[in-house]
Design an enzyme around this catalytic site. Structure first.
Site, short mmCIF file in Angstrom:
data_model
loop_
_atom_site.label_atom_id
_atom_site.label_comp_id
_atom_site.label_asym_id
_atom_site.label_seq_id
_atom_site.Cartn_x
_atom_site.Cartn_y
_atom_site.Cartn_z
N GLY A 125 0.87 -1.14 0.27
CA GLY A 125 0.05 -0.06 0.25
C GLY A 125 0.83 1.36 -0.06
CG ASN A 149 -4.21 4.10 9.51
OD1 ASN A 149 -4.89 5.14 8.82
ND2 ASN A 149 -2.98 3.66 10.65
CD GLN A 200 -6.08 -0.75 7.77
OE1 GLN A 200 -7.38 -1.54 8.10
NE2 GLN A 200 -4.98 -1.10 8.60
CG HIS A 253 0.38 -7.02 4.36
ND1 HIS A 253 0.05 -6.08 6.30
CD2 HIS A 253 0.20 -5.84 3.95
CE1 HIS A 253 0.64 -4.83 6.55
NE2 HIS A 253 0.75 -4.82 5.17
CB THR A 259 12.02 -8.92 -11.56
OG1 THR A 259 12.87 -9.23 -12.12
CG2 THR A 259 11.30 -10.73 -12.03
CB CYS A 315 3.59 2.04 9.20
SG CYS A 315 3.04 1.15 7.74
#
Length: 376
Positions: free
Chosen positions: A71, A151, A181, A203, A239, A323
């Site tokens: 995100g 969040n 969220q 996740h 990649t 975070c």
């Protein structure tokens, strides 16, 4: 000791099916999806299948999905990519004072760089008045970025109403929503939201960490932030992590929004009722917030102190956004809450794996902590 994990807004347990898919790709379809041989083609086919699954969940076309590392990267690409593309047209950006740090901190940087960034504040319940956003927009507005669900408090923001009105009045403005969220917890269809850009993350829906996606509406121009390859339409070069992306696709297939909401509502209501009987508890999340998040304060006991106590009892929650690494919440501060409430805030967040026993374990551990921990 039993484990009671109630920190699902930080991350979720990976589902068995998603984990198996990642393992299968790593061990069987491990070729580089950009390689021109048949083995690489098989990997590319798996990757595109996952892209279609993510797109279907959002009601988008698969060509509109750009895979990222999560995100944060998707939000940065959406905001900085838009600003770089449109900076000659105007310099006004509108957001809220309660965005995730990946949006909020990016906006602070742009403000230092000379952009006119308007931070819309919530009311004391954590809700955003749509008119505050709509009335702030004008001809110079190049970007509006408003999250769908907060969040920390779970407050749901009126993105559809805001975006519909702004797009009607100022069609040149690019509209972005951080739906990390909200993804998997309410119905999200990009057309109904009138958004140009939308961020999701793996996740938070039982996929592995390290994968997310940005919906980019056809015709919207972004300037890339990384260079050196042709992957992801040159918007996110390098990649692709095929195992994580494919696991993300499986997690999207497993989403049962209606059932998830029903489970979360039952748990949220049960916990709210329990907390309402406890002296010294102040619930911060608004009544109409997402049922997946419940923010409350144990007045007089610092969050960190209570968190360690709860963890010692096998109950895992947080004090806010993971975070932020424990820094004072800019979300709760913007709501005008007192330092006592902010410093003692606890966030509980549910997933489909939680049960009432998790709530009971939390209440028991909270009660023990309130009786034994020293108050400030």
């Amino acid at each position: 000791m039993a484990e009671h994990y109630l920190d699902n807004s930080a991350t979720t347990r990976v589902s068995e099916s998603a984990a198996k898919k990642a393992y299968d790709i790593m061990t069987s379809e491990y070729a580089n999806p950009s390689s021109l041989h048949s083995f690489g083609f098989c990997a590319a086919k798996e990757l595109e299948c996952a892209r279609e699954k993510v797109a279907k969940t959002l009601g988008a076309d698969s060509s509109e999905i750009i895979f990222t590392s999560g995100g944060t990267e998707a939000n940065n690409l959406a905001i900085l990519g838009t600003v770089e593309a449109l900076k000659r047209r105007g310099n006004k950006i509108i957001t809220t004072a309660t965005e995730h740090s990946s949006v909020y901190d990016t906006m602070l940087k742009l403000q230092k760089d000379g952009f006119d960034v308007i931070f819309i504040k919530p009311d004391e319940s954590g809700n955003i008045n749509p008119l505050d956003v709509i009335n702030a927009a004008d001809e110079k507005t190049i970007l509006v970025s408003i999250m769908l669900t907060n969040n920390e408090t779970g407050a749901n923001y009126p993105v559809k109403e805001i975006f519909t009105q702004i797009k009607r009045r100022f069609p040149q403005a690019i509209l972005h929503t951080d739906a990390v969220q909200a993804f998997g917890k309410c119905e999200i269809k990009v057309a109904k939201l009138s958004c140009d850009l939308l961020t999701v993350s793996g996740h938070k829906i039982h996929a592995p960490k390290g994968v997310g996606a940005l919906y980019v509406k056809k015709g919207v121009r972004l300037i890339p932030r990384t260079f050196g390859g042709s992957q992801e339409k040159k918007l996110r070069t390098g990649t692709e992590s095929t195992p994580l992306i494919c696991a993300f696709g499986v997690a999207c297939e497993e989403i049962d929004t209606e059932k998830n909401i029903q489970t979360a509502k039952e748990l949220n209501t049960y916990l709210r009722n329990k907390l309402s009987t406890m002296e010294g508890i102040r619930v911060t999340s608004p009544e109409d917030a997402s049922p997946f998040v419940l923010n409350f304060s144990v007045l007089g006991i610092r969050s960190e102190t209570m968190l360690h106590h709860l963890a010692s009892k096998g109950v895992y929650v947080s004090s806010g956004s993971a975070c932020s690494k424990g820094a004072k919440s800019h979300v709760l501060s913007s709501m005008g809450l007192s330092d006592d409430i902010i410093d003692s805030a606890i966030r509980v967040s549910f997933s489909k794996f939680n049960t009432l026993s998790d709530c009971d374990a939390l209440i028991d551990a909270l009660t023990g902590g309130m009786n034994t921990l020293a108050k400030r």
